[in-house]
Scaffold this active site. Structure first.
Site, PDB file in Angstrom:
ATOM      1  N   ASP A 159       0.826  -1.199   0.000  1.00  0.00           N
ATOM      2  CA  ASP A 159       0.000   0.000   0.000  1.00  0.00           C
ATOM      3  C   ASP A 159       0.867   1.259   0.000  1.00  0.00           C
ATOM      4  OD1 ASP A 159      -1.915   1.901   0.337  1.00  0.00           O
ATOM      5  OD2 ASP A 159      -2.405   1.361   2.411  1.00  0.00           O
ATOM      6  N   ASP A 345      -1.437   5.583  -5.415  1.00  0.00           N
ATOM      7  CA  ASP A 345      -1.815   4.733  -4.288  1.00  0.00           C
ATOM      8  C   ASP A 345      -2.193   3.318  -4.739  1.00  0.00           C
ATOM      9  OD1 ASP A 345      -2.714   3.593  -2.006  1.00  0.00           O
ATOM     10  OD2 ASP A 345      -4.434   4.916  -1.734  1.00  0.00           O
TER      11      ASP A 345
END
Ligand SMILES: *[C@@H]1O[C@H](CO)[C@@H](O)[C@H](O)[C@H]1NC(C)=O
Ligand SMILES: *[C@@H]1O[C@H](CO)[C@@H](O)[C@H](O)[C@H]1NC(C)=O
Ligand SMILES: *[C@@H]1O[C@H](CO)[C@@H](O)[C@H](O)[C@H]1NC(C)=O
Ligand SMILES: *[C@@H]1O[C@H](CO)[C@@H](O)[C@H](O)[C@H]1NC(C)=O
Ligand SMILES: *[C@@H]1O[C@H](CO)[C@@H](O)[C@H](O)[C@H]1NC(C)=O
Ligand SMILES: CC(=O)N[C@H]1CO[C@H](CO)[C@@H](O)[C@@H]1O
Length: 456
Positions: A159, A345
């Site tokens: 992440d 992201d």
């Protein structure tokens, strides 16, 4: 000077309708079908439609962008979830994650005597590179890679939009461990407790995890970091429990966002850079549609992309891989994005942008509607989507039309959910939808992001 997207669109529609009586060449005819003047424009700060489907929940999970009340209601009633099953959000789970924070720190972690030794991993010096496969699961909702923690291999979600490495582990209630691969610190000879350290991370939809912290040796695809902070959940929200494909997150944003107290901890990438382990202080994300890709540390593999990379300067103020993104273009029409900042992201499934982008893009998509029930923009699955050109720090990058069709919302596969959806925030979130079209390098040497189309 750029013309506004709206005026260009009006011009385009006028000339197209003039051309209609004698159908022009096929290519132009296709554009006529794609133009969709009936697309009901979204109002940036008054979004009444719910943000929908399981993927959109993931997308909102990490940011302080609240989900529309209607969506939360329909999730509780089991109405949302499409073909991938209902997504449960429970107030109790949220409270549990927060409430357990204090109690978690009291739990001592002891090394069991006679614990099995973890395989010894060689520590390299400045020459290391490593690759791990990133496998899409659940229709590309997330990408999962193996992480070796103290000799135990745990499938986790990388992440780049957060900075905590937290893991499902044997301290969790056994019901919460069901179906998960759990880390057992007592089985690792390299584990050490950080006395009194705790973490608590909560995300925009109220999901989160909390627990205590130790260090262990982490090996990702051959790159090894000793004394990496491992945050061990003693409480996780239902959404994470239900997602048995992932057993925790590997945060790869800047360490300033790490939630460990009283002493903030560094990310795996930050530690690898500081210890001089990496050949080059970079990592790359090669995520693909419905196909395994890779994360690679320490090198930029030129065989993974076509042409030259374009580089965007990263603004680290917010702790994200943030860059300016001030314009976009669809089918030859340009638009501007006010307050145009975005983050790269990998932990978000969708591409979330300002209303200007959503309106501009879906005005070109035949049959696109803002569907309050599903909670986002949908269109007929057989619609041909145009490419989206988006500004990445001063250069345009292409997100392919194919990649912008996220998933069907019905079992029959008639109506599809858009990979591009609106976010009511100054910060746009370019998630996996963008990564499927672009190979991205995260350069920690000069805080920049490199973009180039994937090689096939
Ligand atoms: C810990 O080690 C024991 C003995 O090798 C093994 O039976 C057990 O499955 C291990 N636990 C985990 C969580 O790996
Ligand atoms: C960062 O480094 C790369 C090469 O490693 C270079 O091509 C790029 O221009 C640099 N970017 C910035 C914003 O300094
Ligand atoms: C960096 O981001 C912060 C927060 O979004 C903003 O206030 C600042 O102006 C940005 N700096 C630059 C150089 O763009
Ligand atoms: C749109 O922007 C691109 C550069 O991003 C430029 O090449 C093109 O001429 C612009 N088109 C119009 C109609 O302004
Ligand atoms: C898409 O499907 C609809 C209904 O199933 C059909 O009417 C339409 O002709 C199809 N369009 C294309 C481009 O195939
Ligand atoms: C394990 C490892 O990569 N060791 C290397 C450390 O650096 C020296 C000198 O550059 C190499 O000879 C070793 O192989």
């Amino acid at each position: 000077m750029m013309l506004s997207f709206q005026s260009l669109l009006v011009l385009a529609l006028v000339s197209l309708s003039l051309a209609l009586p004698s159908p022009p060449v096929k290519r132009s005819f296709k554009i006529v079908r794609e133009a969709n003047p009936n697309f009901k424009r979204l109002e940036g700060h008054k979004r009444s439609a719910g943000a929908g489907t399981r993927a959109l929940i993931y997308a909102h999970r990490k940011y302080s962008v609240s989900l529309p009340a209607g969506l939360l209601e329909s999730m509780k009633n089991g109405a949302v979830g499409g073909t991938t099953g209902a997504w449960v959000v429970k107030g109790e789970a949220r409270n549990k994650a927060k409430g357990s924070h204090g109690a978690a720190s009291a739990r001592p972690v002891a090394l069991a005597s006679g614990a099995t030794a973890a395989p010894v991993v060689a520590i390299t010096n400045g020459s290391s590179t490593g690759t791990v496969v990133a496998t899409p699961v659940n229709g590309d909702v997330e990408y999962i890679s193996n992480v070796n923690i103290g000799g135990q291999v745990i499938p986790m979600d990388f992440d780049t939009g957060s900075s905590d490495l937290w893991v499902f582990n044997t301290q969790l209630a056994s019901a919460s461990q069901q179906g998960h691969t759990v880390y057992d610190s007592s089985n690792s000879t390299t584990f050490e407790e950080i006395t009194g350290a705790t973490y608590s991370i909560s995300y925009g939809d109220g999901s989160g995890s909390a627990g205590n912290v130790g260090t262990d040796t982490v090996n990702i695809g051959g790159v090894t970091v000793t004394s990496q902070a491992i945050e061990m959940a003693t409480a996780v929200s239902t959404s994470f429990i239900d997602d048995t494909d992932s057993n925790g997150l590997v945060g790869l944003a800047f360490s300033t966002l790490n939630t460990v107290t009283p002493t903030q901890q560094k990310t795996f990438f930050d530690n690898a850079m500081t210890s001089g382990t990496l050949a080059d202080n970079v990592f790359t994300a090669d995520l693909r549609k419905n196909e395994a890709g890779a994360y690679e540390f320490g090198t930029i593999d030129a065989t993974r992309f076509n042409g030259n990379m374009v580089w965007a300067a990263v603004n680290t103020t917010n702790g994200f891989w943030q860059f300016s993104s001030q314009s976009f273009s669809v089918a030859g029409s340009n638009g501007t994005i006010t307050e145009g900042q975005a983050i790269a992201d990998t932990g978000t499934s969708l591409m979330l942008a300002n209303a200007a982008v959503i309106n501009g893009y879906y005005s070109m998509v035949s049959g696109a509607v803002s569907d309050a029930q599903v909670g986002g923009v949908t269109f007929p699955c057989n619609t041909t989507l145009p490419d989206l050109q988006i500004d990445v720090g001063g250069n345009m990058a292409t997100v392919r039309g194919d990649d912008l069709n996220f998933a069907p919302v019905d079992a029959a596969g008639t109506t599809c959910f858009g990979g591009l959806q609106v976010i009511d925030s100054d910060l746009q979130i370019y998630g996996d939808i963008m990564f499927k079209s672009q190979f991205v390098a995260f350069n920690g040497a000069n805080n920049s992001l490199g973009f180039a189309p994937h090689s096939s």
